[in-house]
Write an enzyme that holds these catalytic residues in place. Structure first.
Site, PDB file in Angstrom:
ATOM      1  N   HIS A  48       2.876  -3.961  -9.530  1.00  0.00           N
ATOM      2  CA  HIS A  48       3.064  -4.880 -10.653  1.00  0.00           C
ATOM      3  C   HIS A  48       2.707  -4.204 -11.971  1.00  0.00           C
ATOM      4  O   HIS A  48       2.083  -4.806 -12.848  1.00  0.00           O
ATOM      5  CB  HIS A  48       2.220  -6.144 -10.452  1.00  0.00           C
ATOM      6  CG  HIS A  48       2.708  -7.024  -9.347  1.00  0.00           C
ATOM      7  ND1 HIS A  48       3.919  -7.666  -9.391  1.00  0.00           N
ATOM      8  CD2 HIS A  48       2.142  -7.347  -8.155  1.00  0.00           C
ATOM      9  CE1 HIS A  48       4.094  -8.371  -8.277  1.00  0.00           C
ATOM     10  NE2 HIS A  48       3.040  -8.192  -7.510  1.00  0.00           N
ATOM     11  N   ARG A  74      -1.794   1.552  -4.501  1.00  0.00           N
ATOM     12  CA  ARG A  74      -0.875   0.542  -3.984  1.00  0.00           C
ATOM     13  C   ARG A  74       0.550   0.927  -4.349  1.00  0.00           C
ATOM     14  O   ARG A  74       0.937   0.870  -5.522  1.00  0.00           O
ATOM     15  CB  ARG A  74      -1.191  -0.851  -4.531  1.00  0.00           C
ATOM     16  CG  ARG A  74      -0.208  -1.898  -3.988  1.00  0.00           C
ATOM     17  CD  ARG A  74      -0.675  -3.304  -4.163  1.00  0.00           C
ATOM     18  NE  ARG A  74      -0.579  -3.784  -5.530  1.00  0.00           N
ATOM     19  CZ  ARG A  74      -0.678  -5.080  -5.868  1.00  0.00           C
ATOM     20  NH1 ARG A  74      -0.890  -5.999  -4.927  1.00  0.00           N
ATOM     21  NH2 ARG A  74      -0.601  -5.444  -7.125  1.00  0.00           N
ATOM     22  N   ASP A  88       0.781  13.004  -0.166  1.00  0.00           N
ATOM     23  CA  ASP A  88       0.834  14.404  -0.569  1.00  0.00           C
ATOM     24  C   ASP A  88       0.037  14.659  -1.845  1.00  0.00           C
ATOM     25  O   ASP A  88      -0.522  15.746  -2.037  1.00  0.00           O
ATOM     26  CB  ASP A  88       2.283  14.846  -0.781  1.00  0.00           C
ATOM     27  CG  ASP A  88       3.026  15.097   0.522  1.00  0.00           C
ATOM     28  OD1 ASP A  88       2.387  15.065   1.596  1.00  0.00           O
ATOM     29  OD2 ASP A  88       4.247  15.323   0.469  1.00  0.00           O
ATOM     30  N   GLU A 152      -0.097 -11.868   2.331  1.00  0.00           N
ATOM     31  CA  GLU A 152      -0.111 -12.661   1.101  1.00  0.00           C
ATOM     32  C   GLU A 152       0.877 -13.822   1.081  1.00  0.00           C
ATOM     33  O   GLU A 152       1.265 -14.276  -0.009  1.00  0.00           O
ATOM     34  CB  GLU A 152       0.100 -11.753  -0.110  1.00  0.00           C
ATOM     35  CG  GLU A 152       1.166 -10.694   0.043  1.00  0.00           C
ATOM     36  CD  GLU A 152       1.135  -9.669  -1.087  1.00  0.00           C
ATOM     37  OE1 GLU A 152       0.588  -9.955  -2.158  1.00  0.00           O
ATOM     38  OE2 GLU A 152       1.657  -8.563  -0.889  1.00  0.00           O
ATOM     39  N   ASP A 178       0.203 -14.420  -4.523  1.00  0.00           N
ATOM     40  CA  ASP A 178       1.420 -14.729  -3.788  1.00  0.00           C
ATOM     41  C   ASP A 178       1.185 -15.822  -2.757  1.00  0.00           C
ATOM     42  O   ASP A 178       2.076 -16.635  -2.483  1.00  0.00           O
ATOM     43  CB  ASP A 178       1.969 -13.474  -3.120  1.00  0.00           C
ATOM     44  CG  ASP A 178       2.675 -12.559  -4.106  1.00  0.00           C
ATOM     45  OD1 ASP A 178       3.650 -12.999  -4.725  1.00  0.00           O
ATOM     46  OD2 ASP A 178       2.232 -11.410  -4.263  1.00  0.00           O
TER      47      ASP A 178
END
Length: 254
Positions: A48, A74, A88, A152, A178
């Site tokens: 977000h 995230r 990585d 969520e 959510d």
């Protein structure tokens, strides 16, 4: 060089509560400043936010200057391509949003692991392997990787135990925003039904010995969930703190 230790994962396993904060403002300066505050973990959020993949690398470097602070990344979605890139870059803990089923949780596990146990692409000279100095990185990497899945929605909560018990899932993060929307109370995380659902989820996770976490700006609710067994609790976001403090300052000067 030995495989870097994941302090966040170790604390989860030991049952030590960890207090965190959310980074939504793109660039390395804010996460570095938050790390300087001494939080146990900082989320670098790309779901977000406007933060792009290449910016995550610099944020991880900034947080790494504070060895007692863990970085959690995230991704924008449960996408193997993004998961591969962040691993990585040296992210050891990923929080995967919007996991709805046990199969989706298994897909995230598979994306986190090298063959023959997964599908993570192999590259030798990455930050994760200290640019090739960790000689056994590809055979040992998953020892120190930590997977958090976000549950969520009301639908996902109905499958909470199945999702949480997927082998390779290290913790479950309940997404209250959510969840409130899926329950018909968009934006009202304090609605009694939403609060009850969250508390029931924490009780379920505690009963099956899976670490639980959440983000809440309500300090009293944060303390309540910690008392119910939350293993990792984020207590604010950079943008919400900025807007609150600036609004209060402006109001005092008007």
């Amino acid at each position: 060089m030995d495989l870097p230790k994941n302090r966040f994962k170790a604390a989860l396993k030991a049952g030590h509560h960890q207090t965190g904060f959310w980074n939504t403002i793109a660039g390395p300066i804010v996460p570095e400043a938050l790390a300087a505050q001494g939080f146990d973990w900082i989320v670098v959020d790309t779901e977000h936010t406007t933060t792009e993949a290449f910016q995550v690398h610099a944020s991880l470097q900034a947080i790494a200057a504070y060895p007692d602070v863990s970085a959690v990344v995230r991704p924008v979605s449960n996408d193997p391509a993004y998961i591969k890139r962040y691993l990585d870059m040296g992210a050891q803990t990923l929080m995967i949003p919007y996991v709805q089923t046990a199969d989706e949780a298994r897909a995230a596990v598979t994306a986190m692991r090298y063959p023959p146990h997964g599908i993570r692409g192999m590259a030798g000279g990455t930050r994760a392997s200290r640019y090739g100095l960790v000689k056994d990185y590809m055979t040992r990497a998953e020892e120190e990787l930590c997977l958090i899945v976000q549950v969520e929605t009301a639908s996902a909560l109905e499958q909470l135990e199945e999702i949480a018990l997927v082998e390779g899932v290290d913790a479950v993060f309940i997404g209250p925003a959510d969840l409130s929307g899926s329950m018909g109370h968009p934006g009202n995380q304090a609605h009694a039904d939403v609060v009850a659902a969250i508390e029931e989820a924490f009780a379920c996770l505690k009963a099956i010995n899976v670490p639980s976490g959440i983000l809440t700006l309500n300090e009293d609710f944060a303390r309540r969930l910690i008392s119910l067994g939350s293993g990792f609790t984020a207590i604010g976001t950079d943008i919400s703190s900025l807007m609150r403090d600036v609004s209060a300052l402006k109001a005092r000067m008007d």
